[in-house]
Design an enzyme around this catalytic site. Structure first.
Site, PDB file in Angstrom:
ATOM      1  N   GLU A 432      31.774  29.668  36.160  1.00  0.00           N
ATOM      2  CA  GLU A 432      31.671  28.208  36.189  1.00  0.00           C
ATOM      3  C   GLU A 432      30.347  27.702  35.617  1.00  0.00           C
ATOM      4  OE1 GLU A 432      32.087  26.840  40.246  1.00  0.00           O
ATOM      5  OE2 GLU A 432      30.905  28.485  41.044  1.00  0.00           O
ATOM      6  N   ASN A 455      35.930  22.906  37.203  1.00  0.00           N
ATOM      7  CA  ASN A 455      35.264  21.685  37.669  1.00  0.00           C
ATOM      8  C   ASN A 455      33.783  21.725  37.296  1.00  0.00           C
ATOM      9  OD1 ASN A 455      37.724  21.351  38.861  1.00  0.00           O
ATOM     10  ND2 ASN A 455      37.047  21.918  40.902  1.00  0.00           N
ATOM     11  N   ASP A 456      33.176  22.873  37.587  1.00  0.00           N
ATOM     12  CA  ASP A 456      31.761  23.000  37.242  1.00  0.00           C
ATOM     13  C   ASP A 456      31.572  23.412  35.794  1.00  0.00           C
ATOM     14  OD1 ASP A 456      30.161  22.304  39.488  1.00  0.00           O
ATOM     15  OD2 ASP A 456      31.096  23.974  40.541  1.00  0.00           O
ATOM     16  N   CYS A 503      40.736  28.522  39.260  1.00  0.00           N
ATOM     17  CA  CYS A 503      40.901  27.790  40.506  1.00  0.00           C
ATOM     18  C   CYS A 503      40.325  26.381  40.417  1.00  0.00           C
ATOM     19  CB  CYS A 503      40.302  28.562  41.679  1.00  0.00           C
ATOM     20  SG  CYS A 503      38.561  28.917  41.473  1.00  0.00           S
TER      21      CYS A 503
END
Ligand code: PEP
Ligand code: MG
Length: 582
Positions: A432, A455-456, A503
């Site tokens: 990430e 997301n990151d 994820c």
């Protein structure tokens, strides 16, 4: 069509679903206190005790983290704050005044503590002035907790919460009182509050900017978590229209349920693993109900949001073991605490850039005691051999090697203590941070599996804050740099012979799914509520078309081109009636 457009606010669709309900304005930022009279001083004193206790709990948690990183001196400040909360003179004075004057506890706390801070501010010594700020912090914490108590008791029925920003813990707090939706002025799609709303299956629209200005308590509002719209005081035509949509949505959900026991497999036979992310313990049953093939991410920091200090090894063991046993024979990937960023206590440590600061594995390696207690608990919960451990925010080889060494130390300790665990427990890392994506080949060789945290990854790759709606339009999952980086991770990770999973929230985006499978991704971990729809999409696709799609997208040069390409593919190939709801 809607008949009246003036009452529609547009924002970011953060969690799907539709609800029609009364608004509840949650103004947590307002710390100001007014002179308010009360009728039941006994009850007010009880509330004060609860708020004091809660404030102490919060401070203990901060204290356990802060001592190491900030040094004894700064850490000791939190200890001193706890002592102030225990001060019998202050406590007695406040309670006596509540009884005598019948003023609200917020007012008396503010008045009493301000006497100290005013005095300190008059001092010529800088030290005194600085300490006054600490005391101000305690005062605000107590008042905040007093107000929270009030809010909690105010939310009795099925309201839609309207607020300027919302934290993950607020979301959890509200979920306990049957909230129907969240509407916020600020916040992005992948902020943790939005993620938690999706796990809770509660519609959310964020980044509306003027929601708290335009909506009043008890207004009827419609929240449309698909379109990112909020309708204020809808007319009859709008209510009728939305009631029909809710009906169609329910029919669609029933349709999806029929796929429950079927595999997520393309028409030409490529099987995809659909796992679930877990943010709240209560979710396990829902995960099982939606037939996830295991749990691909447990956000442990989220599970323990409600605890006082950090839960010790035994408390953690109990939680992990219970989930592992319930999900057996499927696997569960437990991610070690990803504290920092927008999760748990960032405000108190006052970092200038929390997302670039002391977060995830950095904080764990600095707090060996905390890290080891978690690893030991995970190991002890692994006796059925269905538990894996995953490390967040890995940026360098040093972090992997040091973590592995700690895991070995924990294994040796447990062996000596004759405690059982899975000797061959798999250890994986989150990919990430861009450096981990670049070094994927080397990193994958060191671990058993990798999971992509988009997301990151998107936030760090594009330098765009994931929780900031102002830059929401340049937080782009179809940016060519993102697509090509994902391709690099998936290809190299698989070449190293390791499972590559995803994820992050991109895995749950219906438009992204065909592209991701085309890039070679075979394992998705998404919120349990997204599983049926993703499964339906996968079952309508042909892998060979997806490979072609991915190949095309990898040479496109702009985000717009890729976005348009995946959308046109979706319209042409994907059989998914969710659009028929509109
Ligand atoms: C991610 O970054 O994509 C991820 C899954 O982790 P989190 O959202 O908890 O940061
Ligand atoms: Mg992350």
């Amino acid at each position: 069509m809607t008949s009246n457009y003036e009452n529609i606010l547009k924002g970011i669709a953060a969690a799907p679903g539709i609800a029609i309900s009364k608004a509840f304005i949650y103004q947590k930022e307002k710390e100001e206190v007014t002179r308010e009279l009360i009728t039941d001083p006994e009850e007010a004193i009880q509330n004060l005790d609860i708020a004091m206790e809660q404030s102490k709990k919060e401070l203990r948690k901060i204290f356990s983290l802060a001592v190491y990183k900030l040094g004894e001196k700064r850490g000791a400040i939190f200890e001193a704050q706890i002592m102030i909360l225990d001060d019998p003179i202050l406590n007695t004075t406040i309670k006596e005044r509540i009884l005598k004057e019948k003023h609200s506890p917020e007012f008396v706390v503010n008045d009493e503590i301000s006497k100290y801070t005013d005095m300190m501010n008059l001092s010529h010594e800088t030290y005194m002035k600085e300490r006054s700020q600490d005391i101000e912090d305690i005062k605000n914490r107590i008042i905040r907790n007093l107000k929270k108590k009030k809010w909690k008791s105010k939310i009795t029925s099925d309201v839609i919460v309207v607020t300027s920003t919302i934290s993950p813990s607020d979301t959890v707090l509200f979920s306990r009182v049957n909230v129907k939706g969240y509407v916020t002025d600020f916040g992005g799609l992948t902020s943790h509050a939005a993620i938690v709303a999706r796990s809770l299956n509660i519609p959310a629209v964020v980044g509306l900017h003027e929601a708290t200005n335009r909506i009043k308590d008890d207004d009827t509002i419609i929240i449309d978590g698909f379109r990112g719209e909020v309708i204020i005081n809808p007319d009859e035509a709008q209510i009728g229209e939305y009631n029909k949509k809710i009906e169609r949505l329910n029919a669609y959900d029933t349709e999806l349920l029929k796929l429950r026991d079927l595999p997520a497999i393309t028409i030409d036979g490529r099987e995809i693993q659909l796992l679930a992310n877990l943010d709240l313990t209560d979710e396990v049953e829902f995960i099982i109900h939606n037939c996830a093939k295991g749990i691909g991410l447990v956000r442990t920091e989220q599970l323990f949001e409600e605890y006082e200090a950090f839960p010790d090894e035994d408390q953690q063991y109990e939680v992990y073991n219970k989930i592992a046993e319930r999900i057996y024979p499927e696997n569960i990937i437990i991610r070690t605490f990803d504290i920092g960023g927008d999760k748990v206590l960032p405000v108190d440590l006052k970092e200038p850039n929390p997302f670039l600061g002391w977060r995830g594995i950095r904080l764990l390696l600095d707090n060996k005691h905390l890290f080891k207690s978690q690893i030991r608990a995970i190991l002890r919960a692994s006796t059925h051999k269905n538990v894996k451990v995953m490390l967040p925010m890995i940026a360098s080889m040093r972090e992997i090697l040091e973590s592995k060494q700690i895991i070995e130390e924990c294994k040796n300790e447990l062996k000596k203590e004759k405690k059982h665990f899975d000797k061959h427990i798999s250890v994986g890392i989150m990919i990430e941070i861009p450096s981990a994506a670049v070094l994927i080949k080397d990193f994958a060789e060191e671990v058993d599996f990798v999971s992509i945290g988009t997301n990151d990854l998107i936030q760090y790759l594009l330098a765009v804050d994931r929780g900031n709606d102002i830059v929401g339009d340049i937080y782009q999952e179809f940016h060519p740099a993102v697509v090509r980086t994902l391709n690099h991770i998936i290809t190299e990770g698989k070449l190293a012979g390791k499972t590559v999973s995803m994820c992050g929230e991109m895995a749950a985006d219906p438009f992204a799914v065909p592209l991701l499978i085309g890039l070679g991704l075979e394992s998705f971990s998404v919120s349990a509520s997204a599983i049926p729809q993703i499964k339906k999409i996968i079952r309508s696709l042909e892998y060979k078309d997806l490979q072609k799609l991915a190949k095309e997208c990898l040479i496109l040069k702009t985000e717009k081109e890729i976005r348009e390409r995946v959308h046109s593919f979706y319209d042409l190939k994907v059989q998914d009636q969710v659009n028929n709801i509109y």
